[in-house]
Design an enzyme around this catalytic site. Structure first.
Site, PDB file in Angstrom:
ATOM      1  N   GLU A  45       0.950  -1.818  -0.050  1.00 38.66           N
ATOM      2  CA  GLU A  45      -0.107  -0.187   0.422  1.00 38.66           C
ATOM      3  C   GLU A  45       0.900   1.263   0.089  1.00 38.66           C
ATOM      4  O   GLU A  45       0.410   2.172  -0.890  1.00 38.66           O
ATOM      5  CB  GLU A  45      -0.794  -0.047   0.975  1.00 38.66           C
ATOM      6  CG  GLU A  45      -2.037  -1.429   1.248  1.00 38.66           C
ATOM      7  CD  GLU A  45      -2.677  -1.038  -0.271  1.00 38.66           C
ATOM      8  OE1 GLU A  45      -2.901  -0.188  -0.864  1.00 38.66           O
ATOM      9  OE2 GLU A  45      -2.992  -2.042  -0.144  1.00 38.66           O
ATOM     10  N   HIS A  58      -5.241  -6.425 -10.847  1.00 31.62           N
ATOM     11  CA  HIS A  58      -5.120  -7.432 -10.208  1.00 31.62           C
ATOM     12  C   HIS A  58      -4.445  -8.341 -11.174  1.00 31.62           C
ATOM     13  O   HIS A  58      -3.674  -9.681 -10.392  1.00 31.62           O
ATOM     14  CB  HIS A  58      -5.913  -7.492  -9.276  1.00 31.62           C
ATOM     15  CG  HIS A  58      -5.987  -6.281  -7.772  1.00 31.62           C
ATOM     16  ND1 HIS A  58      -7.105  -5.371  -8.756  1.00 31.62           N
ATOM     17  CD2 HIS A  58      -5.368  -6.015  -6.816  1.00 31.62           C
ATOM     18  CE1 HIS A  58      -6.626  -4.569  -7.309  1.00 31.62           C
ATOM     19  NE2 HIS A  58      -5.925  -4.703  -6.413  1.00 31.62           N
TER      20      HIS A  58
END
Length: 717
Positions: free
Chosen positions: A369, A454
């Site tokens: 992140e 993803h």
């Protein structure tokens, strides 16, 4: 796109290290600077980035800002454009890499970002532009209102259900991701989606028609399974105030970890307050203490900060020494974690019954992140298409590198993503074998830009693993890894630290928001040349790793000296490679990013084609392939399909596309040959029977109206 631009004469402004001089700029594919001896493994002196204090970085940014107008003129940008300095990186030898965003008549330009490279004396040596050339649009007065745009965005939103957006959620911008910029609205649409009940999606619509131009999720996250980990007994940085303590990490930019107290994802800070207590002992290693997840987050973010600082001299996400706040215990049963650049903060959910309610605070999750923030502060890779896959791959790459760096016995380094998250399959993604999950892509294909980011991230992950570790089975971090390839090749890796150095330099100095996998290959080869030398084994093995995931071809092995020469004996038949472009750039050399699968135009067959010209300004482009063996029997010919559209009128040839063979022009097409669809063209190659040739498509355009030449289905036989 990276175009070689002839810059204007001297720029009069001054840099801190000397006055600005100009040279012909070069893309990252151009000849690199002088390098070390072939095959050496040490980094070149001056190739790494300097550490900078906040004051030094601020002054470098201010200096670049003072020179922005002169730089814009030198790059040939239009009078209505302005450059806004985003960051400056300085090599140890004084070379500078200045990253700018663009505005047009005050409107932000999506796809307008660029990097300018300057020598120590201020001389511009190269540039990398997401959109080549000046921005030209008919006007900045939209036909649609902001409310109209929001309504259109709601209709077009694909990633959320029960979508909604108001007039205040739409902003007028210039969308310059394609070759022809358009006035557009960027709308923020909210609704239920993969990221939870308050998912957010950006939708770009044409400001005249409301037609959709692009859309992507705004939360760049790890999704789908839920993640949580206990890092064990670790030391964390805290702050003391009076007789109490708080999870405030002054050693890492003042990072504060907050308890969201299950505030809704739509407003994670609604009930939030910092963790504080009378003693300096936090958590008990289980969910019975709300502090346990906070310990994981604090530890992971600190290790990520340290990795970037000690490895790349980067001080925090934005390289400005500031820590980003983090919020744990967001929402209820939230199987998600995400970075949000709008608030410069990170959020972590508590997981759900799908993963045993394990908090989503794993070490590689924190690295993942925080690395999204680093990407936003550097290349700012658009979170859709192939650039979105690269964005996700970057976070997986550096999330894994943080895990190796931390060297935590409770979570040893490996190339599995989310392996500590109590998932049914044992991990979220595998970099050594992405397709093992049954969904992710291990090899590039023509649909890579159409799948979830993803999943397309697997291509970049697979490349990085092969570049770092090479092929073959091995055990890493106690887990089995197996480096298989898409082309059945076998080779050694260059090591994870060198591979990470190449990726970081490519991301920081050469990639832009629109970089795709072919562009990432170009950027990493340039970065490897900068760091280890043009003829180094490192650069050669980087090319091998890209070829192993079906992106381009491997460079000749430089061996102990110069690269292996190209063959001089012509083969007996045609060896033209990838004439339909369905393997992307494989086999071709392009002056810009000509080969594309952009939906703004259509291929004749398949998804990929060559888009040449269409700028409406003075420009030239070339697309070529060498070492093509013309058949030695019969009447050999070149055939291809051509679609020509233009805003020119009349029969005068203002803009042209020439077919050159070994430097001789055999056919010329122009705006006067405009067609409503693809038309097959034939060129006689009898004069080259049995010879090896170089085929080139060369386009030129004058200073006024644009002409687009689309080429597909090239064959020699």
């Amino acid at each position: 796109m990276n175009r070689k631009n002839a810059l204007a004469a001297a720029v009069a402004a001054a840099l801190a290290l000397g006055s600005v001089a100009v040279a012909t700029t070069q893309s990252t594919a151009a000849a690199p600077q002088s390098t070390t001896a072939a095959g050496t493994s040490a980094a070149r002196p001056g190739a790494g980035f300097r550490a900078m204090t906040a004051d030094a970085r601020g002054e470098a940014i201010r200096t670049a800002g003072r020179n922005a107008a002169a730089t814009a003129r030198a790059l040939g940008l239009g009078p209505d454009e302005r450059l806004v300095t985003k960051d400056v990186l300085i090599d140890a030898d004084g070379t500078r890499h200045v990253r700018y965003d663009r505005t047009y008549r005050g409107l932000f330009v999506i796809g307008g970002d660029l990097v300018v490279h300057l020598a120590k004396n201020g001389r511009i040596t190269g540039s990398d532009l997401a959109h080549q050339g000046p921005i030209r649009i008919a006007g900045t007065t939209p036909k649609l209102t902001a409310a109209d745009a929001s309504a259109a965005a709601v209709r077009h939103a694909k990633h959320v259900r029960h979508a909604k957006a108001g007039g205040k959620d739409s902003t007028l911008v210039v969308y310059a991701v394609g070759k022809v910029p358009v006035l557009a609205y960027r709308s923020t649409v909210t609704g239920a989606g993969e990221n939870g009940p308050a998912s957010r999606q950006a939708v770009i619509v044409d400001a005249s028609s409301g037609a959709p131009l692009d859309q992507y999720e705004l939360h760049q996250n790890i999704t789908g399974t839920g993640n949580g980990v206990t890092v064990g007994q670790v030391s964390i940085e805290t702050a003391q105030s009076g007789s109490g303590y708080s999870l405030t990490d002054a050693a890492h930019g003042g990072t504060v970890v907050y308890d969201s107290y299950n505030s809704p994802q739509s407003n994670p800070r609604q009930n939030a307050r910092p963790f504080s207590k009378a003693t300096n002992s936090w958590g008990n290693g289980t969910n019975s203490s709300r502090e346990s997840a906070a310990v994981d987050a604090s530890y992971g973010l600190a290790k990520t900060w340290d990795y970037y600082k000690n490895t790349f001299n980067r001080s925090g996400i934005r390289n400005d020494g500031r820590g980003a706040p983090a919020y744990v215990h967001v929402d209820n049963s939230l199987l998600n974690a995400f970075y949000d650049d709008n608030c410069f903060c990170m959020y972590f959910g508590d997981g759900s019954s799908q993963n045993g309610n394990t908090p989503v605070t794993a070490l590689d999750v924190a690295g993942h992140e925080m690395s999204h923030g680093v990407t936003a502060a550097t290349a700012n890779l658009t979170y859709s298409g192939e650039s979105g896959g690269l964005n996700e791959a970057t976070s997986d790459i550096f999330g894994s590198m943080v895990e190796f760096y931390a060297n935590n016995s409770s979570d040893p380094g490996d190339y599995y993503i989310g392996e500590k998250l109590n998932m049914t399959g044992g991990y979220m993604r595998r970099m050594d074998n992405p397709s093992a999950d049954g969904r992710s892509l291990s090899c590039w294909n023509s649909n890579a830009g159409s799948v979830d980011v993803h999943l397309s991230s697997g291509i970049g992950n697979h490349f990085f693993y092969l570049a770092a570790e090479g092929t073959g089975a091995k055990t890493i971090g106690g887990r089995s890894h197996n480096g298989t390839t898409c082309n059945n090749d076998t080779f050694a890796g260059i090591g994870k630290d060198k591979a990470a150095a190449v990726w970081y330099r490519a991301l920081s100095a050469y990639m832009t928001s629109t970089t795709n996998y072919a562009g990432a290959r170009t950027a990493t080869l340039q970065a490897a040349a900068d760091l280890y030398g043009t003829n180094s084994q490192e650069r050669y093995l980087i090319s091998k790793a890209w070829a192993a995931v079906s992106v381009g071809t491997a460079l000749p092995d430089p061996g102990p000296g110069t690269p292996t020469p190209s063959p001089t004996t012509p083969p007996g038949g045609n060896v033209l490679t990838n004439g339909s472009f369905e393997q992307g750039t494989s086999g071709w050399t392009q002056s810009q990013n000509i080969i594309t699968n952009s939906g703004q135009q259509a291929a004749r067959d398949g998804s990929w084609y060559a888009w040449m010209m269409g700028y409406g300004s003075t420009a030239s482009e070339s697309l070529s392939q060498s070492n093509i063996g013309v058949p030695s029997t019969g009447t050999p010919k070149l055939t291809f399909w051509l679609k020509t559209t233009t805003q020119e009128s009349g029969s005068t040839a203002y803009d042209t596309l020439k077919v050159n063979v070994n430097g001789t022009t055999l056919a010329t097409y122009s705006n006067a040959d405009a067609s409503s669809g693809y038309v097959q063209k034939t060129v006689d190659l009898s004069a080259y029977k049995g010879k090896t040739v170089k085929l080139e498509f060369a386009g030129t355009e004058d200073a006024y109206l644009p002409t687009v030449f689309l080429v597909d289905g090239i064959a020699i036989g």
